[in-house]
Design a protein around this motif. Structure first.
Motif, PDB file in Angstrom:
ATOM      1  N   VAL A  68      10.207   4.197  -2.111  1.00 14.03           N
ATOM      2  CA  VAL A  68      10.027   3.357  -3.289  1.00 14.03           C
ATOM      3  C   VAL A  68       8.687   2.653  -3.160  1.00 14.03           C
ATOM      4  N   GLN A  69       7.812   2.882  -4.120  1.00 10.13           N
ATOM      5  CA  GLN A  69       6.474   2.293  -4.127  1.00 10.13           C
ATOM      6  C   GLN A  69       6.330   1.309  -5.276  1.00 10.13           C
ATOM      7  N   GLU A  70       5.751   0.150  -4.995  1.00  7.09           N
ATOM      8  CA  GLU A  70       5.421  -0.779  -6.064  1.00  7.09           C
ATOM      9  C   GLU A  70       4.307  -0.180  -6.930  1.00  7.09           C
ATOM     10  N   GLU A  71       4.399  -0.400  -8.217  1.00  7.91           N
ATOM     11  CA  GLU A  71       3.382   0.108  -9.140  1.00  7.91           C
ATOM     12  C   GLU A  71       1.977  -0.307  -8.721  1.00  7.91           C
ATOM     13  N   ALA A  72       1.836  -1.551  -8.241  1.00  8.79           N
ATOM     14  CA  ALA A  72       0.508  -2.063  -7.868  1.00  8.79           C
ATOM     15  C   ALA A  72      -0.148  -1.223  -6.786  1.00  8.79           C
ATOM     16  N   THR A  73       0.659  -0.649  -5.876  1.00  7.99           N
ATOM     17  CA  THR A  73       0.084   0.164  -4.796  1.00  7.99           C
ATOM     18  C   THR A  73      -0.517   1.457  -5.336  1.00  7.99           C
ATOM     19  N   LEU A  74      -0.048   1.904  -6.499  1.00  9.62           N
ATOM     20  CA  LEU A  74      -0.555   3.137  -7.099  1.00  9.62           C
ATOM     21  C   LEU A  74      -1.804   2.892  -7.938  1.00  9.62           C
ATOM     22  N   GLN A 106      -5.132  10.668  -3.692  1.00  9.77           N
ATOM     23  CA  GLN A 106      -3.869  10.134  -3.208  1.00  9.77           C
ATOM     24  C   GLN A 106      -2.758  10.337  -4.237  1.00  9.77           C
ATOM     25  N   LEU A 107      -3.034  10.105  -5.490  1.00  8.28           N
ATOM     26  CA  LEU A 107      -2.035  10.306  -6.541  1.00  8.28           C
ATOM     27  C   LEU A 107      -1.648  11.783  -6.645  1.00  8.28           C
ATOM     28  N   GLU A 108      -2.629  12.666  -6.526  1.00  5.20           N
ATOM     29  CA  GLU A 108      -2.347  14.108  -6.551  1.00  5.20           C
ATOM     30  C   GLU A 108      -1.431  14.490  -5.386  1.00  5.20           C
ATOM     31  N   HIS A 109      -1.687  13.885  -4.233  1.00  4.36           N
ATOM     32  CA  HIS A 109      -0.860  14.163  -3.053  1.00  4.36           C
ATOM     33  C   HIS A 109       0.574  13.665  -3.263  1.00  4.36           C
ATOM     34  N   LEU A 110       0.735  12.513  -3.894  1.00  6.15           N
ATOM     35  CA  LEU A 110       2.076  11.989  -4.166  1.00  6.15           C
ATOM     36  C   LEU A 110       2.853  12.946  -5.061  1.00  6.15           C
ATOM     37  N   LEU A 111       2.187  13.497  -6.062  1.00  5.72           N
ATOM     38  CA  LEU A 111       2.851  14.456  -6.940  1.00  5.72           C
ATOM     39  C   LEU A 111       3.280  15.707  -6.172  1.00  5.72           C
ATOM     40  N   GLU A 112       2.413  16.166  -5.288  1.00  2.00           N
ATOM     41  CA  GLU A 112       2.719  17.358  -4.491  1.00  2.00           C
ATOM     42  C   GLU A 112       3.920  17.124  -3.586  1.00  2.00           C
ATOM     43  N   VAL A 113       3.910  15.992  -2.876  1.00  2.26           N
ATOM     44  CA  VAL A 113       5.009  15.682  -1.957  1.00  2.26           C
ATOM     45  C   VAL A 113       6.293  15.384  -2.733  1.00  2.26           C
ATOM     46  N   GLY A 114       6.151  14.672  -3.851  1.00  2.00           N
ATOM     47  CA  GLY A 114       7.316  14.287  -4.632  1.00  2.00           C
ATOM     48  C   GLY A 114       8.066  15.458  -5.249  1.00  2.00           C
ATOM     49  N   ARG A 115       7.443  16.624  -5.303  1.00  2.00           N
ATOM     50  CA  ARG A 115       8.097  17.812  -5.854  1.00  2.00           C
ATOM     51  C   ARG A 115       8.855  18.610  -4.797  1.00  2.00           C
ATOM     52  N   LEU A 116       8.740  18.205  -3.523  1.00  2.00           N
ATOM     53  CA  LEU A 116       9.514  18.869  -2.471  1.00  2.00           C
ATOM     54  C   LEU A 116      10.997  18.569  -2.672  1.00  2.00           C
ATOM     55  N   HIS A 165       0.853  -1.198   0.000  1.00  2.00           N
ATOM     56  CA  HIS A 165       0.000   0.000   0.000  1.00  2.00           C
ATOM     57  C   HIS A 165       0.883   1.240   0.000  1.00  2.00           C
ATOM     58  N   ILE A 166       0.267   2.397  -0.163  1.00  2.00           N
ATOM     59  CA  ILE A 166       1.020   3.653  -0.105  1.00  2.00           C
ATOM     60  C   ILE A 166       1.627   3.797   1.286  1.00  2.00           C
ATOM     61  N   HIS A 167       2.877   4.228   1.335  1.00  2.00           N
ATOM     62  CA  HIS A 167       3.545   4.374   2.629  1.00  2.00           C
ATOM     63  C   HIS A 167       2.773   5.333   3.530  1.00  2.00           C
ATOM     64  N   GLY A 168       2.769   5.041   4.832  1.00  2.00           N
ATOM     65  CA  GLY A 168       1.998   5.819   5.791  1.00  2.00           C
ATOM     66  C   GLY A 168       2.304   7.307   5.771  1.00  2.00           C
ATOM     67  N   LEU A 169       3.569   7.686   5.601  1.00  2.00           N
ATOM     68  CA  LEU A 169       3.933   9.097   5.584  1.00  2.00           C
ATOM     69  C   LEU A 169       3.436   9.812   4.336  1.00  2.00           C
ATOM     70  N   LEU A 170       3.057   9.036   3.327  1.00  2.00           N
ATOM     71  CA  LEU A 170       2.594   9.622   2.067  1.00  2.00           C
ATOM     72  C   LEU A 170       1.072   9.577   1.922  1.00  2.00           C
ATOM     73  N   GLN A 171       0.394   8.976   2.881  1.00  2.00           N
ATOM     74  CA  GLN A 171      -1.049   8.772   2.748  1.00  2.00           C
ATOM     75  C   GLN A 171      -1.850  10.036   3.040  1.00  2.00           C
ATOM     76  N   LYS A 203       0.808  10.071 -15.362  1.00  2.00           N
ATOM     77  CA  LYS A 203       0.144   9.251 -16.369  1.00  2.00           C
ATOM     78  C   LYS A 203      -0.991   8.456 -15.742  1.00  2.00           C
ATOM     79  N   LEU A 204      -0.736   7.867 -14.578  1.00  2.81           N
ATOM     80  CA  LEU A 204      -1.791   7.117 -13.874  1.00  2.81           C
ATOM     81  C   LEU A 204      -2.954   8.042 -13.501  1.00  2.81           C
ATOM     82  N   LEU A 205      -2.610   9.244 -13.074  1.00  5.17           N
ATOM     83  CA  LEU A 205      -3.632  10.206 -12.705  1.00  5.17           C
ATOM     84  C   LEU A 205      -4.499  10.546 -13.909  1.00  5.17           C
TER      85      LEU A 205
END
Length: 270
Positions: free
Chosen positions: A158-164, A177-187, A106-112, A264-266
């Motif tokens: 590192v996230q497995e594709e399946a979790t996304l 959740q995907l939008e949040h990953l993009l936001e955090v990933g740009r920090l 699943h998505i890591h807890g700090l990224l949820q 792309k997934l988004l």
């Protein structure tokens, strides 16, 4: 409660409330009516069976004339609200200058997001109560302070594709959740990488773990488990997991490629 430390805090708080209540000659029902809570809640708090909310302590402090003594316990009570495993992990994260995490299921807890975390806890069997879910979600969200700490720690995931792709909580929750990953990933101090399902080479295909490098130079590994997480402090064991994490990062998409993959997934979710 789940541990002796939290139980001791709640018993102490309960005794203090009872002492102040009896000092002004109020019954439990009278105190409850004055602060907007039921008699049963007051009784449970005084016995250390229920965790009082900050509002409960502030109002009780005012009504009982405790002069800030009860309100001052809010910080200790807040820590006791979270499960011991979460408190212990938060302490390690707070001492870390670098944290790396691999998550397989699943998505890591700090990224949820809160919605994703709640949906994840709602799937658990045997089922949690609503109060337990609220407590666990709050604990998970509280750990996000690691992103705001100064000086900033270096955080990699590192996230497995399946979790996304797994629609935990439904399509809308996944999209948020995907939008949040993009936001955090740009920090600037955060890197998120995706391990594609198509990868033939994979250095670690089971479970989840964290590699934590502390301020004092030590490296610890936290092996995640639904029931009992485990910390590896032996330098040789930690070195093995750290090496595997390095290999996983090398095998996964780069941070830039990963953000493009998430975008792309988004797009597929629209």
């Amino acid at each position: 409660m789940e541990d002796e430390e939290a139980e001791a805090v709640l018993r102490t708080v309960g005794r203090q409330i009872k002492m102040w209540r009896e000092a002004v000659g109020k019954k439990q029902g009278e105190l409850g009516a004055a602060i907007g809570y039921g008699e049963e809640m007051v009784s449970s708090v005084e016995r250390g069976r229920r965790i009082p909310k900050p509002d409960f302590l502030d109002k009780a402090d005012e009504v009982l004339g405790a002069g800030g003594m009860l309100s001052a316990m809010k910080e200790d009570v807040e820590r006791a609200r979270y499960p011991k495993k979460v408190r212990d992990l938060a302490k390690l994260e707070d001492e870390s200058v670098e944290l790396g995490a691999y998550t397989a299921l699943h998505i890591h807890g700090l990224l949820q997001t809160p919605e994703y975390a709640q949906a994840l806890y709602e799937t658990r069997r045997p089922a949690y109560t609503e109060e337990e879910i609220d407590r666990l979600v709050a604990a998970r969200m509280a750990r996000k302070v690691v992103f705001e700490r100064v000086p900033r720690p270096f955080l990699t995931f590192v996230q497995e594709e399946a979790t996304l792709r797994r629609p935990v909580g439904g399509r809308m929750v996944l999209r948020q959740q995907l939008e949040h990953l993009l936001e955090v990933g740009r920090l600037r101090h955060v890197e998120i990488q995706v391990m594609p399902t198509s990868r033939a080479d994979h250095a670690y295909v089971s479970g989840s773990f964290r590699v934590l490098k502390l301020r004092d130079g030590k490296t610890l590994v936290y092996l995640a488990s639904e029931l009992h997480g485990r910390v590896l402090s032996d330098p040789r064991e930690a070195q093995v997991v750290e090496m595997r994490y390095g290999m996983i990062r090398a095998q996964a998409l780069s941070p830039r490629e990963s953000l493009a993959f998430i975008e792309k997934l988004l797009g597929e979710e629209t």
